[in-house]
Write a protein that holds these residues in place. Structure first.
Motif, PDB file in Angstrom:
ATOM      1  N   THR A   1       6.027   1.086   4.756  1.00  0.00           N
ATOM      2  CA  THR A   1       4.974   2.099   4.700  1.00  0.00           C
ATOM      3  C   THR A   1       3.651   1.391   4.417  1.00  0.00           C
ATOM      4  N   ASP A   2       2.608   2.175   4.230  1.00  0.00           N
ATOM      5  CA  ASP A   2       1.315   1.558   3.929  1.00  0.00           C
ATOM      6  C   ASP A   2       1.182   1.191   2.456  1.00  0.00           C
ATOM      7  N   ARG A   3       2.271   1.440   1.646  1.00  0.00           N
ATOM      8  CA  ARG A   3       2.199   1.153   0.213  1.00  0.00           C
ATOM      9  C   ARG A   3       3.417   0.436  -0.353  1.00  0.00           C
ATOM     10  N   GLN A   4       4.515   0.392   0.406  1.00  0.00           N
ATOM     11  CA  GLN A   4       5.730  -0.173  -0.162  1.00  0.00           C
ATOM     12  C   GLN A   4       6.721  -0.570   0.937  1.00  0.00           C
TER      13      GLN A   4
ATOM     14  N   VAL B   1       3.717  -7.370  -5.184  1.00  0.00           N
ATOM     15  CA  VAL B   1       3.928  -8.517  -4.305  1.00  0.00           C
ATOM     16  C   VAL B   1       3.254  -9.757  -4.885  1.00  0.00           C
ATOM     17  N   THR B   2       4.005 -10.869  -4.918  1.00  0.00           N
ATOM     18  CA  THR B   2       3.452 -12.139  -5.404  1.00  0.00           C
ATOM     19  C   THR B   2       3.563 -13.254  -4.362  1.00  0.00           C
ATOM     20  N   GLY B   3       4.001 -12.922  -3.165  1.00  0.00           N
ATOM     21  CA  GLY B   3       4.057 -13.945  -2.125  1.00  0.00           C
ATOM     22  C   GLY B   3       4.779 -13.467  -0.877  1.00  0.00           C
ATOM     23  N   LEU B   4       4.423 -14.061   0.242  1.00  0.00           N
ATOM     24  CA  LEU B   4       5.057 -13.741   1.523  1.00  0.00           C
ATOM     25  C   LEU B   4       5.163 -15.011   2.356  1.00  0.00           C
ATOM     26  N   GLU B   5       6.371 -15.294   2.854  1.00  0.00           N
ATOM     27  CA  GLU B   5       6.612 -16.461   3.710  1.00  0.00           C
ATOM     28  C   GLU B   5       7.550 -16.088   4.842  1.00  0.00           C
ATOM     29  N   PHE B   6       7.517 -16.896   5.903  1.00  0.00           N
ATOM     30  CA  PHE B   6       8.413 -16.710   7.039  1.00  0.00           C
ATOM     31  C   PHE B   6       9.026 -18.059   7.389  1.00  0.00           C
ATOM     32  N   GLU B   7      10.354 -18.107   7.451  1.00  0.00           N
ATOM     33  CA  GLU B   7      11.075 -19.324   7.801  1.00  0.00           C
ATOM     34  C   GLU B   7      11.799 -19.084   9.123  1.00  0.00           C
ATOM     35  N   GLU B   8      11.301 -19.689  10.185  1.00  0.00           N
ATOM     36  CA  GLU B   8      11.862 -19.458  11.510  1.00  0.00           C
ATOM     37  C   GLU B   8      13.087 -20.323  11.748  1.00  0.00           C
TER      38      GLU B   8
ATOM     39  N   LEU C   1       4.641  -6.111   8.658  1.00  0.00           N
ATOM     40  CA  LEU C   1       4.495  -6.438   7.238  1.00  0.00           C
ATOM     41  C   LEU C   1       3.115  -7.001   6.921  1.00  0.00           C
ATOM     42  N   GLU C   2       2.666  -7.918   7.756  1.00  0.00           N
ATOM     43  CA  GLU C   2       1.363  -8.525   7.501  1.00  0.00           C
ATOM     44  C   GLU C   2       0.248  -7.490   7.581  1.00  0.00           C
ATOM     45  N   GLU C   3       0.259  -6.656   8.596  1.00  0.00           N
ATOM     46  CA  GLU C   3      -0.804  -5.652   8.735  1.00  0.00           C
ATOM     47  C   GLU C   3      -0.825  -4.704   7.543  1.00  0.00           C
ATOM     48  N   ALA C   4       0.366  -4.271   7.090  1.00  0.00           N
ATOM     49  CA  ALA C   4       0.430  -3.337   5.962  1.00  0.00           C
ATOM     50  C   ALA C   4      -0.044  -4.007   4.665  1.00  0.00           C
ATOM     51  N   LEU C   5       0.407  -5.244   4.427  1.00  0.00           N
ATOM     52  CA  LEU C   5       0.017  -5.943   3.194  1.00  0.00           C
ATOM     53  C   LEU C   5      -1.447  -6.362   3.213  1.00  0.00           C
ATOM     54  N   PHE C   6      -1.928  -6.824   4.366  1.00  0.00           N
ATOM     55  CA  PHE C   6      -3.335  -7.220   4.461  1.00  0.00           C
ATOM     56  C   PHE C   6      -4.249  -6.026   4.179  1.00  0.00           C
ATOM     57  N   ALA C   7      -3.895  -4.876   4.733  1.00  0.00           N
ATOM     58  CA  ALA C   7      -4.720  -3.683   4.525  1.00  0.00           C
ATOM     59  C   ALA C   7      -4.660  -3.229   3.063  1.00  0.00           C
ATOM     60  N   PHE C   8      -3.468  -3.295   2.463  1.00  0.00           N
ATOM     61  CA  PHE C   8      -3.315  -2.846   1.076  1.00  0.00           C
ATOM     62  C   PHE C   8      -4.089  -3.739   0.111  1.00  0.00           C
ATOM     63  N   HIS C   9      -4.010  -5.061   0.314  1.00  0.00           N
ATOM     64  CA  HIS C   9      -4.671  -6.002  -0.592  1.00  0.00           C
ATOM     65  C   HIS C   9      -6.056  -6.419  -0.108  1.00  0.00           C
ATOM     66  N   GLU C  10      -6.493  -5.860   1.016  1.00  0.00           N
ATOM     67  CA  GLU C  10      -7.836  -6.096   1.543  1.00  0.00           C
ATOM     68  C   GLU C  10      -8.102  -7.583   1.785  1.00  0.00           C
ATOM     69  N   VAL C  11      -7.189  -8.211   2.533  1.00  0.00           N
ATOM     70  CA  VAL C  11      -7.355  -9.605   2.942  1.00  0.00           C
ATOM     71  C   VAL C  11      -7.202  -9.678   4.454  1.00  0.00           C
ATOM     72  N   GLU C  12      -7.460 -10.859   5.026  1.00  0.00           N
ATOM     73  CA  GLU C  12      -7.436 -10.978   6.484  1.00  0.00           C
ATOM     74  C   GLU C  12      -6.448 -12.017   7.001  1.00  0.00           C
ATOM     75  N   SER C  13      -5.778 -12.739   6.110  1.00  0.00           N
ATOM     76  CA  SER C  13      -4.834 -13.757   6.564  1.00  0.00           C
ATOM     77  C   SER C  13      -3.720 -13.923   5.550  1.00  0.00           C
ATOM     78  N   LEU C  14      -2.641 -14.583   6.000  1.00  0.00           N
ATOM     79  CA  LEU C  14      -1.508 -14.822   5.104  1.00  0.00           C
ATOM     80  C   LEU C  14      -1.908 -15.735   3.960  1.00  0.00           C
ATOM     81  N   ALA C  15      -2.732 -16.754   4.259  1.00  0.00           N
ATOM     82  CA  ALA C  15      -3.195 -17.666   3.201  1.00  0.00           C
ATOM     83  C   ALA C  15      -4.015 -16.920   2.153  1.00  0.00           C
ATOM     84  N   ASP C  16      -4.895 -16.009   2.623  1.00  0.00           N
ATOM     85  CA  ASP C  16      -5.704 -15.211   1.695  1.00  0.00           C
ATOM     86  C   ASP C  16      -4.832 -14.307   0.832  1.00  0.00           C
TER      87      ASP C  16
END
Length: 343
Positions: free
Chosen positions: A126-129, A151-158, A190-205
């Motif tokens: 969702t847009d919050r969880q 949330v304290t971190g997000l990673e992707f292992e391909e 996931l990235e779009e939802a988390l970026f919007a929630f935490h108001e950032v523009e990249s995974l590093a941010d």
């Protein structure tokens, strides 16, 4: 999408929050408390509306070659809904949105960004969880919720067959394996939802803002909860809910052959009528060609005049038969179409 009059009559004081076109005139309309499925009038059924309340206890999904079947299990009954396979994901998302709203799992103004199913795991973003359900059914009361505030971190292992999504909540990693073909959409959602929630523009941010160290996250990923088994279909066509479902399974098994027989019979009849039409069409052309080649004056020969009259009568009969065959072909095609839609 235009709302059918019969659906408007069933709405009462409720409002429609969304809809999914199910093909032709059929449609699924979603209110805050129930799903209304409209079936247009056809050769095999009358116009009707079926209601599926959102207070179901469990939800099971079975995917076939052309259809997706939803089994909604309530306290005292079990309802089933079949939709075209291409509409299955959209209907599932709306059904879960209605269920979670009624059950208080999400707020009334909270929106679902995506629903994903793989192996025995169902994810709702969702847009919050993030909501996670593990089990042989698609959804029931046994699910976990993780707020984006934690949330304290997000990673992707391909990997070669799957991508591991390592999403940490309060420094506790949740490890989720997504099949390679679905992983890009899972990551994007996931990235779009988390970026919007935490108001950032990249995974590093994002990781910088929530205070996660990517290397520490990778070291601790193995301690998270996840699915280490191979990736298998969530529900096979042969697996059905055992509780309260035996009678319905038997009915579907007994009904299936008759539908297949009807479809096969219709196909054979369509083939026969087409061959007959071609034969009669060739005869008609032959007769017309013969009549056009007769040039001598036959006004004085009663036998030839009588023959011409018979030819003309035969030509008219053939043309009438062709019209009837074409009408039958249209009816057969409509019948086959409705059988495939499960009416």
């Amino acid at each position: 999408m235009e709302i059918p009059d019969l659906v408007r009559q069933e709405l009462g004081d409720e409002e429609i929050r969304g809809g999914v076109n199910l093909g032709d005139e059929d449609a699924a309309c979603f209110t805050p408390t129930r799903t209304l499925v409209y079936r247009g009038e056809g050769l095999l059924s009358d116009e009707k509306v079926a209601s599926y309340p959102h207070d179901f206890e469990r939800l099971t999904v079975s995917e076939g070659r052309r259809k997706t079947k939803f089994s909604l299990i309530y306290t005292s009954e079990k309802l089933e809904l079949s939709v075209p396979g291409s509409r299955g994901d959209a209907v599932l998302e709306r059904l879960l949105e209605g269920k979670l709203t009624v059950a208080g799992g999400i707020d009334s103004d909270e929106t679902i960004a995506g629903v994903f199913r793989f192996s025995e795991l169902t994810l709702v973003v969702t847009d919050r969880q993030l909501l996670k359900h593990i089990g042989n059914v698609t959804w029931d009361a046994d699910y976990e919720a993780f707020s984006f505030d934690d949330v304290t971190g997000l990673e992707f292992e391909e990997g070669s067959v799957a991508t591991a999504v390592v999403l940490s909540f309060n420094d506790r990693p949740e490890r989720i394996k997504a099949p390679s073909e679905q992983a890009p959409m899972v990551r994007k959602t996931l990235e779009e939802a988390l970026f919007a929630f935490h108001e950032v523009e990249s995974l590093a941010d994002l990781n910088a803002k929530v205070g996660a160290d990517p290397e520490d996250g990778a070291d601790n990923a193995g301690s998270g909860l996840g699915l280490e088994s191979g990736i298998d279909p969530l529900v096979s066509n042969d697996d059905e809910e055992g509780e309260g479902g035996d009678d319905h399974s038997a009915e579907r098994e007994s009904a299936a052959p008759s539908k297949q027989t009807a479809t096969a019979s219709a196909g054979e009849q369509g083939t026969t009528t087409e061959a007959t039409a071609e034969t009669q069409s060739d005869d008609s052309v032959s007769v017309q060609s013969d009549t056009e080649s007769v040039e001598p004056d036959t006004t004085g020969d009663p036998d030839i005049a009588e023959l011409e009259a018979q030819v003309a009568e035969l030509t008219a009969a053939v043309e009438k038969q062709q019209e009837q065959i074409q009408k039958q072909e249209r009816t057969i095609k409509q019948l086959i179409k409705e059988l495939r839609q499960g009416r």
